[in-house]
Write a protein that holds these residues in place. Structure first.
Motif: not given
Length: 421
Positions: A242-254
């Motif tokens: 859907e064009g929403y790729g690249g939201e890497i800031g929300h990887m659950p590793i923080g």
């Protein structure tokens, strides 16, 4: 039955050939008409006709006499005319910015205005952005340039075709028809307005004009209030279903103790975003935490403290650098890029982040020698998203030069650079 397809096919072919000639000049520099014919495989008469049409559109002009390398009388060269421009704009948490590039890739103007976007809200921010765009268009016109297209970068999930922002948690916007809203404020028909995610545009800028330009496998990671990414694989920008790729800031590793701007706990952004850095290196009443002060000024002060060996600053930078390396290692394991480019504040403080980041990469990347991946600091600074936006606007001209003249003819689909879709 009358066959009406032939005229349309001829128009399409003509526009295709115009694009081929214009791209040849972009890729190889000024050429004589004879050399353009040799490059493209078109005959000389056709090239002369196409060059004349491109000149009428204000896209090319006569250059100097070609010297050397040819047989017979030297020919006059044709070169790209810089009159036509693309405009890139960006909305971020604490500023709006506008940058204009001409068709030769030269910067015409750049203005960044500090702004508390979450506090101002959608309507007032778009008013400010529209005013900045209008001022840049007027300034360009005063310098003899025409803006052919506008691309706006937004820090959130964007549907590019309708130009709609679905959600931008760090600025608090949802379901905003950015393209339509700006078109209404800019009063009527004019340059085409496109909208995209800011990190995607920054990745395109790095691919097109950054220090790693032309690298087909590239991951761009930007750090400001939010953390975003753009992934280019084999020369193509990866967008997802859907064009929403690249939201890497929300990887659950923080750090699960800290809440992200999206509302969830433990996002990578909560450990490496600007808020995380400021939390580590300064108290709340420290001037470097004041959003009314230009971000580059605040980062310069943090750099100064780090250079002087301030213990808290160095410990904070090391903690963020380690967390940055963890996320980067995941990206390397997933995409095996040739280069990871650090942008935004990551680039501004990159020399201090790199030791901890590279240690983490070396420990966590599975492939030998990090799979051939290197880390680079963006040289485009905080202009990357705007530059990418201006580049996308100009790429539409290189794909179909006839759009500059608003000719009534069958349109050629406009892909993003390098076949990016």
């Amino acid at each position: 039955m009358t066959d009406t397809s032939a005229p349309a096919d001829q128009v399409f072919l003509r526009r295709h050939n115009l694009a081929m000639v214009l791209r040849d000049l972009r890729d190889h520099g000024p050429r004589s008409r004879a050399r353009i014919a040799a490059d493209t495989g078109l005959n000389k008469a056709t090239v002369s006709s196409l060059v004349a049409e491109l000149a009428e559109l204000g896209l090319v002009r006569d250059g100097d006499v070609e010297r050397g390398g040819g047989v017979g009388r030297p020919g006059q060269t044709v070169e790209i005319d810089g009159r036509i421009c693309g405009l890139g704009a960006e909305v971020n948490v604490d500023y709006v910015a506008v940058l204009v590039l001409d068709l030769r890739g030269e910067q015409v103007s750049y203005v960044r205005t500090p702004l508390d976007v979450p506090r101002l809200g959608v309507e007032k921010t778009l008013d400010e952005l529209a005013a900045a765009i209008a001022a840049a268009v007027d300034d360009s016109a005063a310098k003899g340039h025409d803006v052919a297209g506008i691309t706006v970068g937004i820090p959130g999930m964007v549907e590019t075709a309708p130009g709609v922002l679905r959600h931008a948690p760090n600025i608090g916007w949802r379901e905003v028809r950015i393209a339509d809203e700006l078109a209404a404020r800019l009063a009527g028909p004019g340059a085409t307005i496109r909208v995209d995610n800011d990190a995607n545009l920054s990745a395109l800028a790095e691919y097109a004009m950054g220090s790693s330009a032309g690298t087909g496998d590239l991951v761009y990671v930007t750090g400001e209030t939010g953390v975003g990414g753009g992934v280019i694989s084999d020369g193509v920008l990866l967008r997802g279903t859907e064009g929403y790729g690249g939201e890497i800031g929300h990887m659950p590793i923080g750090d699960p103790a800290h809440r992200c701007g999206c509302g969830k706990l433990g996002c990578w952004e909560a450990s490496v975003g600007l808020a995380a850095l400021l939390r580590e290196v300064a108290d709340k009443d420290d001037p470097v935490t004041d959003p009314s002060v230009d971000l580059e000024v605040r980062l310069a002060e943090i750099r100064r403290r780090a250079s002087l060996g301030d213990g808290r600053t160095l410990r904070g930078i090391e903690a963020v650098g380690t967390a940055l390396g963890l996320g980067a290692a995941i990206l390397v394991n997933l995409f095996n890029p040739r280069v990871i480019v650090l942008g935004g504040y990551f680039a501004a403080l990159g020399e201090f982040f790199l030791p901890a980041m590279e240690t983490e990469l070396d420990e966590r990347v599975v492939a030998p020698a990090r799979g051939g991946c290197r880390i680079e600091l963006s040289a485009l600074g905080f202009t990357a998203a705007c530059r990418g936006g201006a580049h996308v606007a100009l790429e539409a001209v290189f794909t179909d030069p006839a759009t500059v003249g608003a000719a009534a003819a069958p349109s050629i689909p406009t892909p993003l650079p390098g076949g990016m879709a």
